[in-house]
Design an enzyme around this catalytic site. Structure first.
Site, mmCIF file in Angstrom:
data_model
loop_
_atom_site.group_PDB
_atom_site.id
_atom_site.type_symbol
_atom_site.label_atom_id
_atom_site.label_comp_id
_atom_site.label_asym_id
_atom_site.label_seq_id
_atom_site.Cartn_x
_atom_site.Cartn_y
_atom_site.Cartn_z
ATOM 1 N N ARG A 80 1.054 -1.204 0.204
ATOM 2 C CA ARG A 80 -0.468 -0.008 0.531
ATOM 3 C C ARG A 80 0.668 1.133 -0.031
ATOM 4 O O ARG A 80 0.447 2.276 -0.657
ATOM 5 C CB ARG A 80 -0.947 -0.074 1.106
ATOM 6 C CG ARG A 80 -2.396 1.225 1.486
ATOM 7 C CD ARG A 80 -3.227 1.006 2.405
ATOM 8 N NE ARG A 80 -2.815 0.748 3.713
ATOM 9 C CZ ARG A 80 -3.193 1.019 4.488
ATOM 10 N NH1 ARG A 80 -4.276 0.234 3.843
ATOM 11 N NH2 ARG A 80 -2.719 0.916 5.980
ATOM 12 N N LYS A 183 -2.226 6.656 1.054
ATOM 13 C CA LYS A 183 -2.075 7.380 2.451
ATOM 14 C C LYS A 183 -1.445 8.797 2.711
ATOM 15 O O LYS A 183 -0.619 8.075 3.706
ATOM 16 C CB LYS A 183 -2.160 5.880 4.027
ATOM 17 C CG LYS A 183 -2.046 6.253 5.120
ATOM 18 C CD LYS A 183 -2.379 4.278 5.783
ATOM 19 C CE LYS A 183 -1.983 4.729 6.758
ATOM 20 N NZ LYS A 183 -3.114 5.202 7.417
ATOM 21 N N GLU A 219 -16.173 6.654 4.162
ATOM 22 C CA GLU A 219 -15.227 6.309 5.615
ATOM 23 C C GLU A 219 -15.304 7.105 6.518
ATOM 24 O O GLU A 219 -15.569 7.880 5.882
ATOM 25 C CB GLU A 219 -13.881 5.625 4.979
ATOM 26 C CG GLU A 219 -13.297 6.707 4.627
ATOM 27 C CD GLU A 219 -11.771 5.788 4.176
ATOM 28 O OE1 GLU A 219 -11.533 4.390 4.864
ATOM 29 O OE2 GLU A 219 -11.243 6.625 3.244
HETATM 30 N N1 PLP Z 1 -9.535 4.383 5.992
HETATM 31 C C1 PLP Z 1 -8.612 5.398 6.994
HETATM 32 C C2 PLP Z 1 -8.826 6.894 6.936
HETATM 33 C C3 PLP Z 1 -7.259 5.451 7.572
HETATM 34 O O1 PLP Z 1 -6.769 6.173 8.152
HETATM 35 C C4 PLP Z 1 -7.145 3.884 7.472
HETATM 36 C C5 PLP Z 1 -5.756 3.527 9.177
HETATM 37 O O2 PLP Z 1 -5.064 2.738 8.175
HETATM 38 C C6 PLP Z 1 -7.779 2.712 7.764
HETATM 39 C C7 PLP Z 1 -9.162 3.123 6.815
HETATM 40 C C8 PLP Z 1 -7.803 1.546 8.041
HETATM 41 O O3 PLP Z 1 -7.005 0.828 7.048
HETATM 42 P P1 PLP Z 1 -5.773 -0.504 8.203
HETATM 43 O O4 PLP Z 1 -6.670 -0.741 8.497
HETATM 44 O O5 PLP Z 1 -4.445 -0.524 6.761
HETATM 45 O O6 PLP Z 1 -5.524 0.159 9.338
HETATM 46 C C1 COI Z 2 -3.974 3.596 11.490
HETATM 47 O O1 COI Z 2 -5.377 2.931 11.740
HETATM 48 O O2 COI Z 2 -2.828 2.762 11.326
HETATM 49 C C2 COI Z 2 -4.211 4.639 11.285
HETATM 50 O O3 COI Z 2 -2.749 5.137 10.329
HETATM 51 C C3 COI Z 2 -5.090 5.370 11.619
HETATM 52 C C4 COI Z 2 -4.633 7.372 12.196
HETATM 53 C C5 COI Z 2 -4.904 7.601 11.410
HETATM 54 C C6 COI Z 2 -5.640 7.333 13.007
#
Ligand code: PLP
Ligand code: COI
Length: 346
Positions: A80, A183, A219
């Site tokens: 990612r 991200k 989201e």
């Molecule tokens: N959506 C956003 C905006 C996020 O910052 C995160 C955190 O990383 C997620 C979703 C969830 O992604 P992940 O499950 O890979 O941490």
């Molecule tokens: C994560 O869940 O790893 C994130 O980056 C979320 C954070 C922006 C609060």
């Protein structure tokens, strides 16, 4: 160092010991450096300072029941980050380098790795930022990649309880065809002010709709959305949401639990039909929502609609089962049949 109370950890920028870093310049990454100096030196004209050329990842390391230390699906985060770096026109470490530096960061901060039995983990924050001094709006192949970490407990202060969220009518998270699915740090900058306004009114989370037509659920500011009804796990299909690794894992876990998974656009009105709804992500794990309100103007009084999932504020059975199974795999209490836990040799 004072003793850490593993049971009361939140989600904070804890000052740990070691940061691991490397600098990409002249076509190559510098030898990886483990440093206890907790600061970066930047040229005032560095890309990141003016143009937000920066992206990050978030993943967790766990001490399992049998004492093994694992990182949860790090190759997914590495991929990612590559996707985000390509979007920003930045150089990016290989998957191998990404994972090795995460391992080195754990090894350099072992005293901050929570032991088994406290619902806590070591949160790893890989960060990639553009450091080339420039004024022009063009990519330049120079960046710093660093991995830092912090011991983490619950993002919202308590594990597995319900919270409330608000849909702001006057704020969007990401533009159509914009950066929503990457991200990039800049996506989060846009949420700071609405988060403050939401928190001041007692809401824990912000739920964003698709910015163009505002018809569908996208989201949360920190995490993905999922809803539950009729034994189905339903989560948005949208170009503007971050492809969450937790959500991807939960879709598999839901199937393992005998649920049907649907990934499709979720019309706003459908929120009325969910038996349970929640946020999922590395930081928030699974956070069930008791209620989500719509406020046309976030700073004003008026609530035009409320979707109530858990009138008594209890955690629903599906959220409970998903949480138990996911965290059970992470902590080595349930067999990792999907090969998600990457063992770290200490
Ligand atoms: N959506 C956003 C905006 C996020 O910052 C995160 C955190 O990383 C997620 C979703 C969830 O992604 P992940 O499950 O890979 O941490
Ligand atoms: C994560 O869940 O790893 C994130 O980056 C979320 C954070 C922006 C609060």
């Amino acid at each position: 160092m004072s003793k850490i109370d593993w049971d009361s950890l939140g989600f904070d920028a804890y000052r740990t010991r070691t940061v691991v870093k490397s600098h990409f310049k002249d076509g190559a990454w510098s030898p990886v450096e483990s440093t206890e100096t907790f600061s970066f030196t930047l040229d005032p004209f560095a890309q990141v300072n003016h143009y937000a050329i920066s992206c990050f990842e978030g993943l967790k390391a766990f001490t399992q029941k049998d004492g093994k230390v694992v990182i949860f699906r790090p190759e997914e985060n590495a991929r990612r980050m590559k996707r985000t770096a390509d979007y920003l026109g930045m150089p990016c470490p290989s998957e191998e380098m990404f994972i090795k530096m995460c391992e080195d960061c754990i090894k350099g901060n072992l005293e901050f790795l929570p032991p088994y039995g406290h619902k806590a983990s070591l949160y790893l924050r890989p960060l990639l930022f553009g450091v080339h001094p420039q004024m022009q709006l063009v990519p330049y192949p120079e960046a710093v990649f660093a991995v830092m970490c912090a011991p983490a407990g619950s993002y919202y202060g308590e594990h597995l309880r319900t919270f409330t969220a608000v849909i702001p009518g006057d704020f969007d998270r990401a533009a159509p065809h914009g950066s929503g699915s990457y991200k990039v740090g800049a996506n989060y900058a846009a949420t700071f002010r609405p988060y403050k306004m939401a928190h001041d009114q007692g809401y824990t989370e912000l739920l964003f709709l698709n910015s163009g037509t505002r018809e569908f659920v996208d989201e949360f500011g920190s995490s993905n959305f999922f809803g539950i009804k009729d034994n189905k796990y339903i989560t948005p299909l949208s170009d503007s949401v971050l492809p969450s690794i937790t959500n991807k894992s939960l879709q598999t876990v839901a199937e393992d639990l005998g649920m049907t998974v649907e990934k499709r656009p979720i019309p706003l009105d459908e929120l009325d039909t969910f038996e349970e709804a929640g946020a999922c992500g590395t930081a928030v794990v699974i956070t069930p929502m008791a209620r989500i309100d719509i406020k046309p103007v976030l700073g004003a009084e008026e609530v035009t609609r409320s979707f109530v999932f858990r009138p008594d504020n209890t955690v629903g059975p599906a959220c409970n089962a998903l949480y138990k199974r996911l965290t059970g795999i992470q902590f080595g209490e349930i067999e990792d049949t999907h090969g998600w836990c990457h063992k770290v040799d200490l």
